[in-house]
Design a protein around this motif. Structure first.
Motif, PDB file in Angstrom:
ATOM      1  N   ILE A  25       0.831  -1.208   0.000  1.00  0.00           N
ATOM      2  CA  ILE A  25       0.000   0.000   0.000  1.00  0.00           C
ATOM      3  C   ILE A  25       0.863   1.254   0.000  1.00  0.00           C
ATOM      4  CG2 ILE A  25      -1.642   1.335   1.382  1.00  0.00           C
ATOM      5  CD1 ILE A  25      -2.849  -1.390   2.246  1.00  0.00           C
ATOM      6  N   ILE A  26       1.903   1.260   0.822  1.00  0.00           N
ATOM      7  CA  ILE A  26       2.797   2.423   0.863  1.00  0.00           C
ATOM      8  C   ILE A  26       3.470   2.624  -0.495  1.00  0.00           C
ATOM      9  CG2 ILE A  26       4.894   3.387   1.879  1.00  0.00           C
ATOM     10  CD1 ILE A  26       2.542   3.478   3.769  1.00  0.00           C
ATOM     11  N   ALA A  27       3.977   1.527  -1.085  1.00  0.00           N
ATOM     12  CA  ALA A  27       4.652   1.616  -2.387  1.00  0.00           C
ATOM     13  C   ALA A  27       3.693   2.108  -3.470  1.00  0.00           C
ATOM     14  CB  ALA A  27       5.239   0.265  -2.771  1.00  0.00           C
ATOM     15  N   THR A  28       2.455   1.605  -3.439  1.00  0.00           N
ATOM     16  CA  THR A  28       1.457   2.039  -4.420  1.00  0.00           C
ATOM     17  C   THR A  28       1.162   3.533  -4.275  1.00  0.00           C
ATOM     18  OG1 THR A  28       0.421  -0.157  -4.428  1.00  0.00           O
ATOM     19  CG2 THR A  28      -0.908   1.682  -5.238  1.00  0.00           C
ATOM     20  N   ALA A  29       1.039   3.997  -3.043  1.00  0.00           N
ATOM     21  CA  ALA A  29       0.773   5.415  -2.804  1.00  0.00           C
ATOM     22  C   ALA A  29       1.913   6.275  -3.326  1.00  0.00           C
ATOM     23  CB  ALA A  29       0.571   5.659  -1.304  1.00  0.00           C
ATOM     24  N   VAL A  30       3.150   5.852  -3.091  1.00  0.00           N
ATOM     25  CA  VAL A  30       4.312   6.614  -3.548  1.00  0.00           C
ATOM     26  C   VAL A  30       4.373   6.645  -5.073  1.00  0.00           C
ATOM     27  CG1 VAL A  30       6.836   6.658  -3.627  1.00  0.00           C
ATOM     28  CG2 VAL A  30       5.658   6.220  -1.460  1.00  0.00           C
TER      29      VAL A  30
END
Length: 276
Positions: A25-30
């Protein structure tokens, strides 16, 4: 009524190696934030290769500084568990640490390459707050960043989906979904900042970024006050103190710039190139 198991925080396993939803989720947001920011970079006619270099430097610095910030204020624990300091995949990063670290790097990079700092900040601000809103769902999957004990009836009164209520059942008690409150605040801020950026001659260069700082800090002050896992400095919640400093500081800077510099450029949708 029967109990429903919490969501599995692990998305994929490869033997002993686990890929957690938190990281996905963090990687997708970035990645989404970078994509949207680069579209604006292209529209404003900046040097895209130079901005990519800036991003490639800012992201790892943001991750490291976010973790260091968290570890410093949890040092009583990590001093006894040094092997867990790098276990970022289990959670334990502080967004304020990321923002401070990345912000300092961007300031240095813009000075070195003679880029407009305020222009870069204005481009980044909407996408950063959007990424923060999405990233909070990583906390949801890890069952962290929650608030005080509440009741099932209270959560049902909020008309929350069953999956959120079940995930807020932690250690036998329902919890306030503070991750959700902050996520919604951040995503609303994303809409606000985009509206500002597409308004002709209403805002001056840098005011989108300063509004972001005030918006996020104001909301974070209240959601932080509801959480049960705050980083503490004596009796004070660190993020609340920093929120007050940043919100007031950004407001003072905004007012000062308006009064002290009559040559500040108005934000022009058709001609977005700015000065320093």
């Amino acid at each position: 009524m029967f109990a429903i198991a919490a969501l599995n925080p692990i998305a994929i396993s490869f033997g002993p190696f686990n890929v957690r939803w938190y990281g996905i989720i963090i990687a997708t947001a970035v990645l989404l934030a970078v994509w949207l920011a680069m579209r604006e970079v292209h529209r404003q006619g900046l040097n895209e290769d130079l901005v990519y270099n800036l991003i490639l430097g800012a992201i790892p610095i943001a991750i490291v500084s976010a973790r260091l910030y968290y570890v410093v204020f949890r040092w009583n624990y990590y001093a006894s568990h040094p092997g867990e300091i790098i276990a970022i995949w289990d959670g334990g990063i502080a967004i304020y640490g990321a923002l401070l670290g990345a912000g300092l790097f961007i300031w240095w990079f813009c000075r070195r390459h003679q880029m407009s700092l305020w222009q870069v900040f204005d481009i980044a601000a909407p996408t950063v707050v959007m990424a923060q809103g999405i990233g909070r769902w990583g906390n949801f999957m890890n069952q962290e960043a929650y608030g005080a004990i509440t009741s099932h009836s209270f959560l049902a009164h909020l008309h929350l989906p069953a999956v959120i209520m079940q995930q807020m059942l932690i250690d036998g008690a329902y919890r306030q979904p503070t991750f959700l409150y902050e996520s919604l605040w951040d995503l609303l801020g994303f809409v606000l900042l985009l509206t500002m950026r597409h308004s002709n001659h209403l805002f001056k260069r840098g005011e989108i970024f300063l509004t972001y700082v005030m918006w996020y800090a104001y909301g974070r002050f209240f959601t932080e006050g509801m959480r049960t896992d705050s980083l503490m400095l004596g009796p004070l919640r660190v993020s609340q103190v920093l929120s007050v400093v940043l919100c007031v500081g950004a407001l003072v800077v905004l007012i000062y710039r308006r009064r002290a510099d009559q040559n500040l450029q108005w934000y022009d949708v058709e001609n977005a190139k700015g000065d320093n």
